[in-house]
Scaffold this motif. Sequence first.
Motif, PDB file in Angstrom:
ATOM      1  N   ASN A 341       0.827  -1.212   0.000  1.00  0.00           N
ATOM      2  CA  ASN A 341       0.000   0.000   0.000  1.00  0.00           C
ATOM      3  C   ASN A 341       0.849   1.244   0.000  1.00  0.00           C
ATOM      4  O   ASN A 341       1.957   1.267   0.511  1.00  0.00           O
ATOM      5  N   ALA A 344      -1.794   8.350   1.053  1.00  0.00           N
ATOM      6  CA  ALA A 344      -2.546   8.657   2.258  1.00  0.00           C
ATOM      7  C   ALA A 344      -3.900   7.958   2.295  1.00  0.00           C
ATOM      8  O   ALA A 344      -4.270   7.308   3.280  1.00  0.00           O
ATOM      9  N   GLN A 345      -4.605   8.058   1.206  1.00  0.00           N
ATOM     10  CA  GLN A 345      -5.953   7.486   1.173  1.00  0.00           C
ATOM     11  C   GLN A 345      -5.886   5.958   1.222  1.00  0.00           C
ATOM     12  O   GLN A 345      -6.645   5.308   1.948  1.00  0.00           O
ATOM     13  N   SER A 347      -3.538   4.171   2.454  1.00  0.00           N
ATOM     14  CA  SER A 347      -3.019   3.730   3.729  1.00  0.00           C
ATOM     15  C   SER A 347      -4.136   3.436   4.734  1.00  0.00           C
ATOM     16  O   SER A 347      -4.142   2.401   5.394  1.00  0.00           O
ATOM     17  N   ALA A 348      -5.109   4.336   4.778  1.00  0.00           N
ATOM     18  CA  ALA A 348      -6.236   4.137   5.690  1.00  0.00           C
ATOM     19  C   ALA A 348      -7.073   2.939   5.249  1.00  0.00           C
ATOM     20  O   ALA A 348      -7.480   2.098   6.057  1.00  0.00           O
ATOM     21  N   ALA A 349      -7.308   2.834   3.947  1.00  0.00           N
ATOM     22  CA  ALA A 349      -8.106   1.719   3.426  1.00  0.00           C
ATOM     23  C   ALA A 349      -7.408   0.394   3.673  1.00  0.00           C
ATOM     24  O   ALA A 349      -8.039  -0.623   3.978  1.00  0.00           O
ATOM     25  N   LEU A 351      -5.359  -0.428   6.120  1.00  0.00           N
ATOM     26  CA  LEU A 351      -5.486  -0.843   7.518  1.00  0.00           C
ATOM     27  C   LEU A 351      -6.871  -1.449   7.775  1.00  0.00           C
ATOM     28  O   LEU A 351      -7.005  -2.497   8.410  1.00  0.00           O
ATOM     29  N   ALA A 352      -7.879  -0.793   7.226  1.00  0.00           N
ATOM     30  CA  ALA A 352      -9.238  -1.303   7.406  1.00  0.00           C
ATOM     31  C   ALA A 352      -9.370  -2.692   6.789  1.00  0.00           C
ATOM     32  O   ALA A 352      -9.964  -3.602   7.378  1.00  0.00           O
ATOM     33  N   ARG A 355      -7.680  -5.349   8.924  1.00  0.00           N
ATOM     34  CA  ARG A 355      -8.491  -5.700  10.098  1.00  0.00           C
ATOM     35  C   ARG A 355      -9.604  -6.655   9.720  1.00  0.00           C
ATOM     36  O   ARG A 355      -9.863  -7.638  10.408  1.00  0.00           O
ATOM     37  N   ASP A 368       4.325  -1.338   6.236  1.00  0.00           N
ATOM     38  CA  ASP A 368       4.229  -0.074   6.952  1.00  0.00           C
ATOM     39  C   ASP A 368       5.270   0.939   6.490  1.00  0.00           C
ATOM     40  O   ASP A 368       5.466   1.963   7.099  1.00  0.00           O
ATOM     41  N   ASP A 393      -3.458   4.697  -4.254  1.00  0.00           N
ATOM     42  CA  ASP A 393      -4.534   5.689  -4.237  1.00  0.00           C
ATOM     43  C   ASP A 393      -5.519   5.509  -5.386  1.00  0.00           C
ATOM     44  O   ASP A 393      -6.698   5.800  -5.245  1.00  0.00           O
ATOM     45  N   ALA A 396      -7.828   2.917  -4.075  1.00  0.00           N
ATOM     46  CA  ALA A 396      -8.602   3.479  -2.972  1.00  0.00           C
ATOM     47  C   ALA A 396      -9.696   4.398  -3.520  1.00  0.00           C
ATOM     48  O   ALA A 396     -10.835   4.363  -3.055  1.00  0.00           O
TER      49      ALA A 396
END
Length: 430
Positions: A341, A344-345, A347-349, A351-352, A355, A368, A393, A396
Amino acid sequence: MSQLQSLRGMVDLLPEVLRRWQAVEAEARQHFRCAGFGEIRTPLLETTDLFCRGIGEATDVVGKEMYSFQDRGDRSCTLRPEGTASVVRAALQHGLLSQGAQKLWYAGPMFRYERPQAGRQRQFHQIGVEWLGAESARSDVEVIALAWDLLARLGVGGLELEVNSLGSPEDRLTYRAALVQWLEQRSEALDPDSQARLSTNPLRILDTKNKDTQALLEEAPTLADALSSESRERFEAVQQGLCTLGIPFRLNPRLVRGLDYYSHTAFEITSDRLGAQATVCGGGRYDGLIAQLGGAATPAIGWALGMERLLLVLEASAQADPDGTAAGLVAGSVPDAYIVNRGAQASAAALALARELRGKGLVVELDDSGSAFGKQFKRADRRGARWALVLGDEEAERREVRLKPLQQRGEESVIALTAMAAIVETLQTP
RNA sequence: GCGGGCGUCGCCAAGUGGUUAAGGCAGCGGCUUGUGGCGCCGCUAUUCGGGGGUUCGAAUCCCCUCGCUCGCCCCA
């Protein structure tokens, strides 16, 4: 040494070895559960007196190997050198035996102040079972089989079971007197160690490694001859039982074992791959111990298995047979997916996504570093991941993820991030 | 507790009185700021377990110490 380090003989268990460790413990846990044994955990620290009374003052373990100290209340405390005495103490303290026989197992660290060498540490770990209230010869067979089968289940090969009978306490006393008398007449022919033992612990002379003493002992009265007919019949029943189950064993009339509490059946499981410390598992019957620690006379039998030694033979077995059970336990786990990954965008996606997939039980690594995709793929490859999930991105933005198989060439596919079921299904197909 | 061997980077190691202390693996960076496995290039030990000593000079010799290892002892 200027750098801080662990105490001599105390070793750290790092993730790589702990993987195997846990695989073994999981097998053992399951195995004991099926056999009706319940887990018990007792304190690492006990009153020194427990071990003196339980194991025997004359033994090496008590005489020179205990970690003992005075606590702030000036009580003499000892880090447990073995598990049996503690388990018996706990059973008595909580009145467990008034509820009938107890089948217990434990796993944990033990401490003996000895010079470390391969397969021998000052803090080491045992898995053990204690069957308090086991009386029949058949229970001996069952308990030995429990150890044998666990090792088989783990895929450990090249083991040998040795058995002996130490007879009843009376048999032992009779024999001890006969042996001492016989040896005293020949004491000048004994090696110095054995001479010293003549007065302290004469039975241990039997398993001396001194060649001359061994030769001398060929002629000595044997423990087997000193057994009462009752003890002999009992021992024969045990052997018969092992034969019936098809468990191969070797009679070892020299097998004495170091702790005083043993009587009748004594056994060891050894490996030729361990060097000097060959015993992987050892145990036997201890009919007198419970009374000696203040309980009602209760027959009992148990064994303990050395975790570090078991892992040594397990690794040897894995090497000898790369496709066997042992190899499976030794092998490391590999990520199902490695999430590549960047941005910025994304990166958040990412992690989700990680999970969610982890929640489904998949092994997922999330890069990371934020470094170039090429770098991240390289890392995914090094980890041996089965799939790379690519989330930049662009993806994402479109609420998508790319799935690329890494183990063999194959088409990269694109799946919507909302189609979790489809993602999971793809990852699960090899 | 006794006897033998050993200790150079995270791992495997070469070096045995004068070298900038090889090399391999792993790691990191680059060739390649959106796609791995191959390749190439570069970086990563002021330091040889630690402390003292001998020497103009020590990773190399000596002493002590810590640790590991093999055997004895003992056991898991």
